[in-house]
Design a protein around this motif. Structure first.
Motif, PDB file in Angstrom:
ATOM      1  N   VAL A  98     -41.808  48.063 -52.974  1.00 47.68           N
ATOM      2  CA  VAL A  98     -41.085  48.603 -54.132  1.00 47.68           C
ATOM      3  C   VAL A  98     -40.611  47.423 -54.981  1.00 47.68           C
ATOM      4  N   GLU A  99     -40.962  47.459 -56.251  1.00 52.51           N
ATOM      5  CA  GLU A  99     -40.528  46.353 -57.132  1.00 52.51           C
ATOM      6  C   GLU A  99     -39.062  46.499 -57.485  1.00 52.51           C
ATOM      7  N   HIS A 100     -38.384  45.393 -57.598  1.00 54.94           N
ATOM      8  CA  HIS A 100     -36.960  45.351 -57.981  1.00 54.94           C
ATOM      9  C   HIS A 100     -36.117  46.283 -57.110  1.00 54.94           C
ATOM     10  N   ALA A 101     -36.408  46.290 -55.812  1.00 51.04           N
ATOM     11  CA  ALA A 101     -35.670  47.192 -54.917  1.00 51.04           C
ATOM     12  C   ALA A 101     -34.206  46.778 -54.840  1.00 51.04           C
ATOM     13  N   ALA A 102     -33.318  47.766 -54.843  1.00 53.24           N
ATOM     14  CA  ALA A 102     -31.882  47.484 -54.669  1.00 53.24           C
ATOM     15  C   ALA A 102     -31.577  47.278 -53.192  1.00 53.24           C
ATOM     16  N   GLY A 103     -32.279  48.037 -52.349  1.00 56.77           N
ATOM     17  CA  GLY A 103     -32.087  47.902 -50.904  1.00 56.77           C
ATOM     18  C   GLY A 103     -33.181  47.041 -50.292  1.00 56.77           C
ATOM     19  N   ARG A 104     -33.255  47.071 -48.949  1.00 57.97           N
ATOM     20  CA  ARG A 104     -34.254  46.225 -48.268  1.00 57.97           C
ATOM     21  C   ARG A 104     -34.981  47.027 -47.197  1.00 57.97           C
ATOM     22  N   LEU A 105     -36.179  46.547 -46.860  1.00 61.62           N
ATOM     23  CA  LEU A 105     -36.939  47.117 -45.749  1.00 61.62           C
ATOM     24  C   LEU A 105     -37.257  45.976 -44.795  1.00 61.62           C
ATOM     25  N   GLU A 106     -36.809  46.110 -43.538  1.00 63.35           N
ATOM     26  CA  GLU A 106     -37.073  45.064 -42.544  1.00 63.35           C
ATOM     27  C   GLU A 106     -37.873  45.682 -41.397  1.00 63.35           C
ATOM     28  N   LEU A 107     -39.114  45.223 -41.221  1.00 63.55           N
ATOM     29  CA  LEU A 107     -39.937  45.756 -40.135  1.00 63.55           C
ATOM     30  C   LEU A 107     -40.092  44.711 -39.047  1.00 63.55           C
ATOM     31  N   ASP A 108     -40.253  45.195 -37.825  1.00 65.19           N
ATOM     32  CA  ASP A 108     -40.417  44.276 -36.698  1.00 65.19           C
ATOM     33  C   ASP A 108     -41.686  44.663 -35.943  1.00 65.19           C
ATOM     34  N   PRO A 109     -42.835  44.096 -36.360  1.00 66.70           N
ATOM     35  CA  PRO A 109     -44.107  44.487 -35.717  1.00 66.70           C
ATOM     36  C   PRO A 109     -44.113  44.196 -34.219  1.00 66.70           C
ATOM     37  N   GLY A 110     -43.238  43.322 -33.748  1.00 68.88           N
ATOM     38  CA  GLY A 110     -43.208  42.982 -32.315  1.00 68.88           C
ATOM     39  C   GLY A 110     -42.324  43.912 -31.504  1.00 68.88           C
ATOM     40  N   LEU A 111     -41.651  44.849 -32.161  1.00 73.59           N
ATOM     41  CA  LEU A 111     -40.726  45.724 -31.419  1.00 73.59           C
ATOM     42  C   LEU A 111     -41.504  46.608 -30.450  1.00 73.59           C
ATOM     43  N   LYS A 112     -41.108  46.583 -29.186  1.00 76.03           N
ATOM     44  CA  LYS A 112     -41.799  47.409 -28.188  1.00 76.03           C
ATOM     45  C   LYS A 112     -41.111  48.766 -28.125  1.00 76.03           C
ATOM     46  N   LEU A 113     -41.882  49.816 -28.355  1.00 74.16           N
ATOM     47  CA  LEU A 113     -41.287  51.153 -28.323  1.00 74.16           C
ATOM     48  C   LEU A 113     -41.028  51.555 -26.873  1.00 74.16           C
ATOM     49  N   PRO A 114     -39.827  52.089 -26.584  1.00 72.65           N
ATOM     50  CA  PRO A 114     -39.563  52.523 -25.204  1.00 72.65           C
ATOM     51  C   PRO A 114     -40.523  53.640 -24.799  1.00 72.65           C
ATOM     52  N   ALA A 115     -40.886  53.679 -23.514  1.00 71.63           N
ATOM     53  CA  ALA A 115     -41.867  54.668 -23.032  1.00 71.63           C
ATOM     54  C   ALA A 115     -41.373  56.089 -23.273  1.00 71.63           C
ATOM     55  N   TYR A 116     -40.069  56.358 -23.030  1.00 67.08           N
ATOM     56  CA  TYR A 116     -39.576  57.736 -23.179  1.00 67.08           C
ATOM     57  C   TYR A 116     -39.812  58.226 -24.610  1.00 67.08           C
ATOM     58  N   TYR A 117     -39.834  57.302 -25.553  1.00 66.26           N
ATOM     59  CA  TYR A 117     -39.985  57.641 -26.969  1.00 66.26           C
ATOM     60  C   TYR A 117     -41.468  57.778 -27.326  1.00 66.26           C
ATOM     61  N   ALA A 118     -42.244  56.767 -26.932  1.00 66.38           N
ATOM     62  CA  ALA A 118     -43.662  56.736 -27.330  1.00 66.38           C
ATOM     63  C   ALA A 118     -44.464  57.833 -26.639  1.00 66.38           C
ATOM     64  N   GLU A 119     -43.991  58.276 -25.461  1.00 68.94           N
ATOM     65  CA  GLU A 119     -44.803  59.226 -24.682  1.00 68.94           C
ATOM     66  C   GLU A 119     -44.353  60.670 -24.830  1.00 68.94           C
ATOM     67  N   THR A 120     -43.340  60.922 -25.645  1.00 67.23           N
ATOM     68  CA  THR A 120     -42.847  62.298 -25.799  1.00 67.23           C
ATOM     69  C   THR A 120     -43.112  62.792 -27.216  1.00 67.23           C
ATOM     70  N   GLU A 121     -43.714  63.981 -27.306  1.00 67.61           N
ATOM     71  CA  GLU A 121     -43.900  64.583 -28.636  1.00 67.61           C
ATOM     72  C   GLU A 121     -42.688  65.465 -28.908  1.00 67.61           C
ATOM     73  N   PHE A 122     -41.602  64.835 -29.391  1.00 69.54           N
ATOM     74  CA  PHE A 122     -40.354  65.576 -29.619  1.00 69.54           C
ATOM     75  C   PHE A 122     -40.595  66.700 -30.623  1.00 69.54           C
ATOM     76  N   HIS A 123     -39.884  67.768 -30.419  1.00 77.49           N
ATOM     77  CA  HIS A 123     -39.999  69.025 -31.170  1.00 77.49           C
ATOM     78  C   HIS A 123     -41.458  69.401 -31.453  1.00 77.49           C
ATOM     79  N   ILE A 124     -42.320  69.075 -30.503  1.00 80.97           N
ATOM     80  CA  ILE A 124     -43.755  69.427 -30.471  1.00 80.97           C
ATOM     81  C   ILE A 124     -44.544  68.804 -31.616  1.00 80.97           C
TER      82      ILE A 124
END
Ligand SMILES: C[S@@+](CC[C@H](N)C(=O)[O-])C[C@H]1O[C@@H](n2cnc3c(N)ncnc32)[C@H](O)[C@@H]1O
Length: 357
Positions: A98-124
Motif C-alpha cells: 500500500v502506497e503512503h500507508a499510515a499503518g504498517r504490515l510486519e510479516l515473519d516468514p520464519g514464524l512456525k505455526l503451532p500444530a494445534y492451529y495448522a492442523e485444525t480446520e476451525f469452524h469447518i
C-alpha cells in the motif's frame, strides 16, 4: 483490495444457506427446546434425567444437528468454488504494497505455526484461515454469513469496544488474534490517540487487514506473531484485547496467552476479551458443547469448563470478571443477566481483568 461479492447463482445459493442457518436458529432450536421441556414434564418426578440421553431421543434432534453442521459446510464449499478461479489474482493483489500507508504490515516468514492451529480446520473452514490469500477472502465473506446476517456491519465489534472497554486515554492497544482486522478497527475510532496493533498467526489475514484498514483510513500496525509469545517488550501496552480467540486455543496455550498479556501490559493496564461461555441454562449449554463438535471448535467445550477468573488470578491478574454481553442490546446489561431470546444465538461474554502492579 476488496473481497469478491457473491453475485448471480453464488448469491442465490448463499442466500439459501443463510436461510437454512436462520431456520436452524429461529425455528429448529426453539422447537427442540419445546420438545425437551415437554419430555421433562412427562417424566416421572423420581427419574433423574440424563440431558444427553433425553435430547438424543427427541424427534427434532437429527434435523437440528444437520441444520447446524451442513449449511456451514455448504457455505464454505460454495465460497471456495467462487473464489478459487481468482486465487492467483487475489494472491497478487494482497502482495501489492500500500502506497503512503499510515499503518504498517510486519510479516515473519520464519514464524512456525503451532500444530494445534495448522492442523485444525476451525469452524469447518477448509484448510483454515492461513494457507493462502484465498483463505483470508473466503473467511471475510463467510464471517458475515456465520453471524446469520446480524453482524454485517460489524456492529457487535463496535459495541464491544464502546460499551465493554474502560474508557481511558490508552497510549498503546494490542489486539490478539486480529484476523482480517474487524475486531481491531473499532479501537482506532474509540481511542484515536492510541497506537493500535493487531497480531495474528495468519499472514494472508494480516495482509488483508492492512489493506482494508488503509482503505478505510485507519492507522494500525498489523504484525505476524503468536499471542502466546508476542516478542514485545514487557510493560509496553495499556490495553490488551482479544475477540473470539480464546475458544480456539488449547488450555496450555490459553494459560500462556494470559501470562503473556500480563507481561506486556503496563501496571494499571487492562485485559478485555470478547468470547463465549456457558450461561447456566443446562439445555443451552449442552447445545453449545455440541456446537463445538458440530462446528469443529475442539477447544470450545474445554473453555466452557474452565474457571476463567481463577486462571486469570493464577496468571497474576487482579479483579477478574466475566459478564454476559447482549450483542444485539446494550452490551453489558445493567443487571448483569443474560439476554433472553428464544432463538439460538452465541452466548457472548466479556472477560475483564487488571494488571495492578
Ligand atoms: C475467530 S478468529 C477472530 C478474528 C478477529 N479477532 C475477529 O473478531 O474477527 C480467530 C483468529 O485468531 C487467530 N489465532 C488463533 N490462534 C492464534 C495464536 N495463538 N496467536 C495469534 N493468533 C491466533 C486466527 O488466525 C484467527 O485469525
Amino acid at each position: 483490495m476488496q473481497s469478491p461479492v457473491p453475485q448471480g447463482e453464488d448469491r442465490a445459493y448463499l442466500d439459501f444457506v443463510l436461510g437454512l442457518k436462520q431456520h436452524f436458529a429461529r425455528a429448529a432450536f426453539p422447537e427442540l427446546r419445546r420438545q425437551y421441556e415437554q419430555r421433562l414434564a412427562e417424566m416421572p418426578a423420581t427419574t433423574s434425567a440424563d440431558l444427553a440421553e433425553v435430547v438424543a431421543d427427541l424427534p427434532a434432534y437429527p434435523l437440528f444437528q444437520w441444520l447446524e453442521r451442513n449449511p456451514q459446510k455448504m457455505m464454505w464449499r460454495r465460497l471456495e468454488a467462487m473464489i478459487a478461479p481468482h486465487a492467483a489474482e487475489l494472491e497478487d493483489a494482497l502482495n501489492v504494497a500500500v502506497e503512503h500507508a499510515a499503518g504498517r504490515l510486519e510479516l515473519d516468514p520464519g514464524l512456525k505455526l503451532p500444530a494445534y492451529y495448522a492442523e485444525t480446520e476451525f469452524h469447518i473452514q477448509p484448510g483454515g484461515v492461513w494457507p493462502a490469500a484465498a483463505n483470508a477472502f473466503i473467511y471475510e465473506v463467510g464471517a458475515k454469513i456465520v453471524m446469520m446476517g446480524e453482524n454485517d456491519d460489524y456492529q457487535f465489534h463496535r459495541l464491544f469496544v464502546e460499551n465493554a472497554v474502560p474508557p481511558r486515554a490508552y497510549r498503546a492497544i494490542l489486539d490478539l488474534g486480529c484476523g482480517f482486522g474487524k475486531s481491531t478497527r473499532p479501537f482506532v475510532d474509540a481511542f484515536p490517540q492510541a497506537d493500535v496493533v493487531g497480531i495474528d498467526l495468519s499472514a494472508p489475514n494480516l495482509k488483508l487487514a492492512h489493506q482494508q484498514a488503509e482503505r478505510l483510513g485507519k492507522r494500525i500496525t498489523f504484525s505476524q506473531r503468536a499471542a502466546e509469545s508476542t516478542g514485545y517488550p514487557a510493560d509496553s501496552y495499556d490495553l490488551v484485547t482479544a475477540t473470539m480467540l480464546i475458544h480456539e486455543v488449547p488450555m496450555p496455550v490459553l494459560r500462556q496467552i494470559f501470562a503473556e498479556a500480563w507481561r506486556v501490559l503496563r501496571p494499571g493496564g487492562s485485559l478485555v476479551i470478547l468470547d463465549f461461555a456457558h450461561t447456566g441454562d443446562a439445555f443451552r449449554d449442552f447445545i453449545m458443547d455440541g456446537h463445538g463438535a458440530r462446528n469443529n471448535e475442539p477447544y470450545m467445550p474445554q473453555l466452557f469448563r474452565t474457571d476463567v477468573p481463577r486462571l486469570l488470578q493464577d496468571t497474576r491478574f487482579d479483579h477478574p470478571e466475566v459478564l454476559p454481553f447482549d450483542e444485539r442490546g446494550p452490551g453489558i446489561r445493567a443487571d448483569g443477566t443474560w439476554p433472553k431470546r428464544s432463538e439460538w444465538h452465541f452466548p457472548w461474554v466479556v472477560i475483564r481483568a487488571e494488571r495492578s502492579h
